[in-house]
Design a protein around this motif. Structure first.
Motif, PDB file in Angstrom:
ATOM      1  N   LEU A  63      20.797  31.046   0.009  1.00 41.28           N
ATOM      2  CA  LEU A  63      19.763  30.196   0.607  1.00 41.28           C
ATOM      3  C   LEU A  63      18.714  31.053   1.311  1.00 41.28           C
ATOM      4  O   LEU A  63      19.042  32.028   2.001  1.00 41.28           O
ATOM      5  CB  LEU A  63      20.402  29.230   1.594  1.00 41.28           C
ATOM      6  N   TYR A  64      17.454  30.665   1.141  1.00 36.97           N
ATOM      7  CA  TYR A  64      16.328  31.317   1.801  1.00 36.97           C
ATOM      8  C   TYR A  64      15.434  30.266   2.446  1.00 36.97           C
ATOM      9  O   TYR A  64      15.488  29.083   2.096  1.00 36.97           O
ATOM     10  CB  TYR A  64      15.486  32.115   0.794  1.00 36.97           C
ATOM     11  N   THR A  65      14.607  30.721   3.378  1.00 38.56           N
ATOM     12  CA  THR A  65      13.581  29.846   3.941  1.00 38.56           C
ATOM     13  C   THR A  65      12.215  30.495   3.735  1.00 38.56           C
ATOM     14  O   THR A  65      12.103  31.721   3.610  1.00 38.56           O
ATOM     15  CB  THR A  65      13.787  29.621   5.453  1.00 38.56           C
ATOM     16  N   GLU A  98      20.604  30.425  15.410  1.00 43.10           N
ATOM     17  CA  GLU A  98      19.291  30.370  14.782  1.00 43.10           C
ATOM     18  C   GLU A  98      19.316  29.538  13.496  1.00 43.10           C
ATOM     19  O   GLU A  98      18.366  28.812  13.195  1.00 43.10           O
ATOM     20  CB  GLU A  98      18.801  31.790  14.486  1.00 43.10           C
ATOM     21  N   THR A  99      20.399  29.638  12.740  1.00 37.68           N
ATOM     22  CA  THR A  99      20.519  28.845  11.514  1.00 37.68           C
ATOM     23  C   THR A  99      20.559  27.360  11.834  1.00 37.68           C
ATOM     24  O   THR A  99      19.912  26.543  11.163  1.00 37.68           O
ATOM     25  CB  THR A  99      21.786  29.258  10.740  1.00 37.68           C
ATOM     26  N   GLU A 100      21.285  27.002  12.881  1.00 33.68           N
ATOM     27  CA  GLU A 100      21.344  25.592  13.290  1.00 33.68           C
ATOM     28  C   GLU A 100      19.970  25.110  13.762  1.00 33.68           C
ATOM     29  O   GLU A 100      19.541  24.002  13.431  1.00 33.68           O
ATOM     30  CB  GLU A 100      22.381  25.410  14.396  1.00 33.68           C
ATOM     31  N   ILE A 103      17.415  25.253  10.325  1.00 34.94           N
ATOM     32  CA  ILE A 103      17.627  24.410   9.141  1.00 34.94           C
ATOM     33  C   ILE A 103      18.683  23.324   9.345  1.00 34.94           C
ATOM     34  O   ILE A 103      18.973  22.577   8.417  1.00 34.94           O
ATOM     35  CB  ILE A 103      17.979  25.255   7.899  1.00 34.94           C
ATOM     36  N   GLY A 104      19.252  23.219  10.536  1.00 30.24           N
ATOM     37  CA  GLY A 104      20.146  22.117  10.836  1.00 30.24           C
ATOM     38  C   GLY A 104      21.563  22.245  10.333  1.00 30.24           C
ATOM     39  O   GLY A 104      22.279  21.244  10.236  1.00 30.24           O
ATOM     40  N   LYS A 142      20.949  17.276   3.229  1.00 28.83           N
ATOM     41  CA  LYS A 142      21.471  17.137   4.588  1.00 28.83           C
ATOM     42  C   LYS A 142      20.822  18.127   5.561  1.00 28.83           C
ATOM     43  O   LYS A 142      21.038  18.047   6.774  1.00 28.83           O
ATOM     44  CB  LYS A 142      22.984  17.341   4.603  1.00 28.83           C
ATOM     45  N   LEU A 143      20.035  19.059   5.036  1.00 26.06           N
ATOM     46  CA  LEU A 143      19.394  20.060   5.886  1.00 26.06           C
ATOM     47  C   LEU A 143      18.181  19.461   6.598  1.00 26.06           C
ATOM     48  O   LEU A 143      17.501  18.580   6.064  1.00 26.06           O
ATOM     49  CB  LEU A 143      18.961  21.267   5.052  1.00 26.06           C
ATOM     50  N   THR A 144      17.918  19.953   7.797  1.00 29.02           N
ATOM     51  CA  THR A 144      16.782  19.464   8.581  1.00 29.02           C
ATOM     52  C   THR A 144      15.949  20.645   9.063  1.00 29.02           C
ATOM     53  O   THR A 144      16.191  21.190  10.137  1.00 29.02           O
ATOM     54  CB  THR A 144      17.266  18.642   9.792  1.00 29.02           C
ATOM     55  N   PRO A 145      14.967  21.048   8.259  1.00 21.05           N
ATOM     56  CA  PRO A 145      14.153  22.203   8.643  1.00 21.05           C
ATOM     57  C   PRO A 145      13.317  21.931   9.890  1.00 21.05           C
ATOM     58  O   PRO A 145      12.762  20.832  10.056  1.00 21.05           O
ATOM     59  CB  PRO A 145      13.261  22.421   7.414  1.00 21.05           C
ATOM     60  N   ASN A 146      13.236  22.923  10.748  1.00 20.75           N
ATOM     61  CA  ASN A 146      12.381  22.853  11.932  1.00 20.75           C
ATOM     62  C   ASN A 146      10.949  23.140  11.495  1.00 20.75           C
ATOM     63  O   ASN A 146      10.640  24.266  11.107  1.00 20.75           O
ATOM     64  CB  ASN A 146      12.843  23.889  12.957  1.00 20.75           C
ATOM     65  N   PRO A 147      10.051  22.150  11.537  1.00 22.48           N
ATOM     66  CA  PRO A 147       8.703  22.348  10.990  1.00 22.48           C
ATOM     67  C   PRO A 147       7.888  23.402  11.721  1.00 22.48           C
ATOM     68  O   PRO A 147       6.912  23.919  11.174  1.00 22.48           O
ATOM     69  CB  PRO A 147       8.062  20.953  11.127  1.00 22.48           C
TER      70      PRO A 147
END
Length: 227
Positions: A63-65, A98-100, A103-104, A142-147
């Motif tokens: 996984l990447y962002t 930081e991952t939480e 990206i949740g 189910k992921l929730t990215p921090n905008p």
């Protein structure tokens, strides 16, 4: 389908890559990695990132962002979830927090394998320590990215990272690995961490590289990150 092709395809299955023997071999190799840092003095900033393995379909992905364009540095670039360490945090605690936040993914949903050796950041005074972990029961929806920090979350099959047609390099001394996947270019510290991790995870006959087949300049990659 030939026997050799079947064996190659099976090399990327969760049953093989996430097995206890594969994990043990990977962790043993990770412990042998050198620290890629050359500080004249102690680094002033410590950070860590998570190298997140996940299962998509019948294959193991990483996984990447893509970093938000609102950020001051490295905007639009592909990265792993991570950031600076808070006081009294361990490397693993930082990566999971930081991952939480980014990206949740709850920290209890990450099965930590171990940590890699530190790598010097591009700003010269930062030491970045990668932490390897598997996101359990992974579901992209189910992921929730921090905008404020993350523009996009995506995964790349490990088989695609092993495909030499997706390999290139950043013109540097020495040349640095670049992975091409669709519209994304994985380079810089993230590309280097990816390469080091795959060397530890995969047998040499599976992970063969040809980074010199295509060349990018820093300005080209920076410009592509903004598209």
């Amino acid at each position: 389908m030939t026997t050799s092709f079947f064996k190659y395809t099976m090399s990327f299955s969760p049953k093989v890559l996430l097995s206890s023997s594969s994990r043990e071999r990977c962790v043993a190799r990770v412990k042998e990695l050198p620290t890629l840092a050359f500080f004249e003095e102690k680094p002033t900033t410590l950070a860590s990132v998570l190298v997140p393995l996940c299962v998509v379909g019948d294959e193991v992905h990483i996984l990447y962002t893509k970093r938000s364009m609102n950020l001051k540095i490295h905007k639009g670039q592909v990265s792993f979830p991570g950031g600076k360490m808070d006081n009294n945090e361990s490397v693993v605690e930082t990566a999971l927090r930081e991952t939480e936040e980014e990206i949740g993914v709850a920290r209890e949903d990450v099965d930590v394998w171990g940590q890699m050796s530190g790598i010097q950041g591009r700003n010269k005074d930062m030491l970045i320590t990668p932490v390897i972990g598997e996101i359990k029961n992974f579901k992209m929806d189910k992921l929730t990215p921090n905008p404020q920090e993350v523009e996009e979350i995506f995964t790349v099959p490990i088989s695609a990272l092993c495909n030499t047609e997706n390999h290139a390099h950043l013109e540097f001394k020495p040349p640095l690995p670049v992975y091409m996947y669709g519209k994304h270019k994985i380079w810089g510290i993230t590309g280097l961490i990816t390469h080091l991790f795959l060397q530890c995870l995969l047998p040499e006959n599976v992970y063969r590289v040809d980074f010199l087949r295509k060349k990018f300049t820093l300005s080209e990659l920076t410009m592509l990150s903004k598209l």
